[in-house]
Design a protein around this motif. Structure first.
Motif, PDB file in Angstrom:
ATOM      1  N   PRO A 148       0.839  -1.204   0.000  1.00 26.27           N
ATOM      2  CA  PRO A 148       0.000   0.000   0.000  1.00 26.27           C
ATOM      3  C   PRO A 148       0.873   1.254   0.000  1.00 26.27           C
ATOM      4  O   PRO A 148       2.018   1.215   0.459  1.00 26.27           O
ATOM      5  CB  PRO A 148      -0.820  -0.127   1.282  1.00 26.27           C
ATOM      6  N   PRO A 149       0.350   2.360  -0.505  1.00 22.38           N
ATOM      7  CA  PRO A 149       1.113   3.608  -0.454  1.00 22.38           C
ATOM      8  C   PRO A 149       1.375   3.997   1.003  1.00 22.38           C
ATOM      9  O   PRO A 149       0.653   3.589   1.905  1.00 22.38           O
ATOM     10  CB  PRO A 149       0.214   4.630  -1.142  1.00 22.38           C
ATOM     11  N   ALA A 150       2.409   4.784   1.206  1.00 22.52           N
ATOM     12  CA  ALA A 150       2.723   5.255   2.553  1.00 22.52           C
ATOM     13  C   ALA A 150       1.531   6.010   3.129  1.00 22.52           C
ATOM     14  O   ALA A 150       0.724   6.589   2.388  1.00 22.52           O
ATOM     15  CB  ALA A 150       3.956   6.154   2.504  1.00 22.52           C
ATOM     16  N   LYS A 151       1.421   5.981   4.445  1.00 22.80           N
ATOM     17  CA  LYS A 151       0.291   6.630   5.122  1.00 22.80           C
ATOM     18  C   LYS A 151       0.172   8.084   4.673  1.00 22.80           C
ATOM     19  O   LYS A 151       1.146   8.830   4.640  1.00 22.80           O
ATOM     20  CB  LYS A 151       0.497   6.561   6.626  1.00 22.80           C
ATOM     21  N   GLY A 152      -1.034   8.450   4.270  1.00 24.57           N
ATOM     22  CA  GLY A 152      -1.296   9.802   3.802  1.00 24.57           C
ATOM     23  C   GLY A 152      -0.970  10.026   2.336  1.00 24.57           C
ATOM     24  O   GLY A 152      -1.213  11.099   1.805  1.00 24.57           O
ATOM     25  N   GLN A 153      -0.416   9.030   1.663  1.00 24.16           N
ATOM     26  CA  GLN A 153      -0.060   9.148   0.247  1.00 24.16           C
ATOM     27  C   GLN A 153      -1.161   8.524  -0.616  1.00 24.16           C
ATOM     28  O   GLN A 153      -1.827   7.584  -0.196  1.00 24.16           O
ATOM     29  CB  GLN A 153       1.251   8.422  -0.038  1.00 24.16           C
ATOM     30  N   ASP A 154      -1.335   9.049  -1.815  1.00 30.09           N
ATOM     31  CA  ASP A 154      -2.261   8.466  -2.785  1.00 30.09           C
ATOM     32  C   ASP A 154      -1.555   7.351  -3.556  1.00 30.09           C
ATOM     33  O   ASP A 154      -0.329   7.250  -3.532  1.00 30.09           O
ATOM     34  CB  ASP A 154      -2.741   9.527  -3.782  1.00 30.09           C
ATOM     35  N   VAL A 155      -2.348   6.569  -4.259  1.00 35.27           N
ATOM     36  CA  VAL A 155      -1.779   5.582  -5.175  1.00 35.27           C
ATOM     37  C   VAL A 155      -0.944   6.357  -6.189  1.00 35.27           C
ATOM     38  O   VAL A 155      -1.380   7.385  -6.708  1.00 35.27           O
ATOM     39  CB  VAL A 155      -2.913   4.783  -5.866  1.00 35.27           C
ATOM     40  N   PRO A 156       0.280   5.909  -6.486  1.00 35.49           N
ATOM     41  CA  PRO A 156       1.135   6.631  -7.436  1.00 35.49           C
ATOM     42  C   PRO A 156       0.456   6.814  -8.800  1.00 35.49           C
ATOM     43  O   PRO A 156      -0.346   5.990  -9.236  1.00 35.49           O
ATOM     44  CB  PRO A 156       2.376   5.735  -7.558  1.00 35.49           C
ATOM     45  N   PRO A 213      -5.760   1.291  -2.333  1.00 31.41           N
ATOM     46  CA  PRO A 213      -6.712   2.027  -1.499  1.00 31.41           C
ATOM     47  C   PRO A 213      -6.972   3.414  -2.074  1.00 31.41           C
ATOM     48  O   PRO A 213      -6.088   4.050  -2.628  1.00 31.41           O
ATOM     49  CB  PRO A 213      -6.017   2.110  -0.137  1.00 31.41           C
ATOM     50  N   ASN A 214      -8.210   3.841  -1.937  1.00 26.89           N
ATOM     51  CA  ASN A 214      -8.654   5.177  -2.358  1.00 26.89           C
ATOM     52  C   ASN A 214      -8.488   5.445  -3.854  1.00 26.89           C
ATOM     53  O   ASN A 214      -8.487   6.585  -4.284  1.00 26.89           O
ATOM     54  CB  ASN A 214      -7.936   6.268  -1.547  1.00 26.89           C
ATOM     55  N   ILE A 215      -8.347   4.405  -4.644  1.00 27.71           N
ATOM     56  CA  ILE A 215      -8.245   4.584  -6.095  1.00 27.71           C
ATOM     57  C   ILE A 215      -9.597   5.062  -6.614  1.00 27.71           C
ATOM     58  O   ILE A 215     -10.632   4.651  -6.108  1.00 27.71           O
ATOM     59  CB  ILE A 215      -7.793   3.281  -6.803  1.00 27.71           C
ATOM     60  N   ASP A 216      -9.595   5.933  -7.591  1.00 29.10           N
ATOM     61  CA  ASP A 216     -10.843   6.468  -8.129  1.00 29.10           C
ATOM     62  C   ASP A 216     -10.940   6.109  -9.604  1.00 29.10           C
ATOM     63  O   ASP A 216     -10.225   6.660 -10.428  1.00 29.10           O
ATOM     64  CB  ASP A 216     -10.901   7.974  -7.948  1.00 29.10           C
ATOM     65  N   LEU A 217     -11.830   5.171  -9.911  1.00 33.03           N
ATOM     66  CA  LEU A 217     -12.069   4.796 -11.301  1.00 33.03           C
ATOM     67  C   LEU A 217     -13.431   5.272 -11.779  1.00 33.03           C
ATOM     68  O   LEU A 217     -13.852   4.945 -12.867  1.00 33.03           O
ATOM     69  CB  LEU A 217     -11.975   3.274 -11.468  1.00 33.03           C
ATOM     70  N   SER A 218     -14.117   6.039 -10.965  1.00 29.96           N
ATOM     71  CA  SER A 218     -15.485   6.429 -11.311  1.00 29.96           C
ATOM     72  C   SER A 218     -15.534   7.452 -12.429  1.00 29.96           C
ATOM     73  O   SER A 218     -16.548   7.595 -13.087  1.00 29.96           O
ATOM     74  CB  SER A 218     -16.206   6.971 -10.080  1.00 29.96           C
ATOM     75  N   ILE A 219     -14.453   8.164 -12.698  1.00 30.99           N
ATOM     76  CA  ILE A 219     -14.483   9.217 -13.722  1.00 30.99           C
ATOM     77  C   ILE A 219     -13.450   8.989 -14.818  1.00 30.99           C
ATOM     78  O   ILE A 219     -13.159   9.880 -15.588  1.00 30.99           O
ATOM     79  CB  ILE A 219     -14.269  10.608 -13.099  1.00 30.99           C
ATOM     80  N   THR A 220     -12.917   7.785 -14.899  1.00 29.18           N
ATOM     81  CA  THR A 220     -11.848   7.542 -15.866  1.00 29.18           C
ATOM     82  C   THR A 220     -12.357   7.241 -17.262  1.00 29.18           C
ATOM     83  O   THR A 220     -11.620   7.347 -18.217  1.00 29.18           O
ATOM     84  CB  THR A 220     -10.967   6.367 -15.422  1.00 29.18           C
TER      85      THR A 220
END
Length: 196
Positions: free
Chosen positions: A104-112, A143-150
């Motif tokens: 997982p990305p580091a705490k507080g970081q988004d998916v690269p 985590p927290n990936i957003d595919l809803s608008i891709t």
């Protein structure tokens, strides 16, 4: 009919036959030349795609994120341009995701950004070109990936292997997850509105 008239008529017939044979031969030669040009163009196109593919895959191993992004977008474009290469490219991108999203990305970081781009390329591909390819994202951490608008249409992840994947807080609205293997996947707080 006298001999002079017969010779003249034979000459006209022979000349007409020579013209017809000449036109036929010219047509055959032109057709063969056109076929050769088409074959040469097809070979050149395959060569260009191979060169683009090799360069794009090479970019995936670079240290700089923007270079890797360029490689991912180039592979996505090749998938769109070359129906027969899509399963191979989709497999390369899935392997890239399993490798680069294994933790997982580091705490507080988004998916690269490169991981997000690779997933977007896979999720928005034309699945009718997949043949025997099955998307395998086993144990990826997204985590927290957003595919809803891709994508302009529903995101295609049907049949995907997401077993053990971390999808906490992911935005998967309108995502096609039919037949997906979600065994052991972490879906806490995942947005699944209109997902099928």
């Amino acid at each position: 009919m006298d001999w002079a008239r017969r010779i003249e008529l034979c000459t006209v017939v022979v000349a007409a036959v020579v013209v017809v044979v000449g036109l036929w031969y010219s047509n055959v030669q032109t057709r063969q030349a056109n076929d050769q040009v088409r074959n040469d163009r097809a070979l050149a196109k395959v060569g260009q795609i191979t060169d683009r593919y090799t360069a794009a895959v090479g970019n995936l191993g670079e240290d700089k994120t923007d270079v890797r992004l360029g490689g991912i977008y180039a592979l996505q474009r090749i998938m769109q341009d070359s129906r027969r290469d899509q399963p191979t490219i989709a497999n390369v991108l899935a392997t890239y995701l399993r490798t680069h999203a294994a933790k997982p990305p580091a705490k507080g970081q988004d998916v690269p950004a490169d991981v997000h781009a690779a997933l977007t390329a896979l999720a928005t591909r034309d699945t009718t070109r997949d043949r025997a390819f099955l998307l395998d994202l086993y144990a990826t951490k997204l985590p927290n990936i957003d595919l809803s608008i891709t994508a302009t249409s529903a995101t295609e992840l049907h049949g995907v292997n997401l077993s053990g994947a971390d999808l906490r807080g992911a935005a998967l609205s309108s995502t096609d997850l039919r037949g997906a293997d979600l065994d052991g996947a972490d879906l806490r707080h995942t947005e699944l509105e209109d997902a099928t």
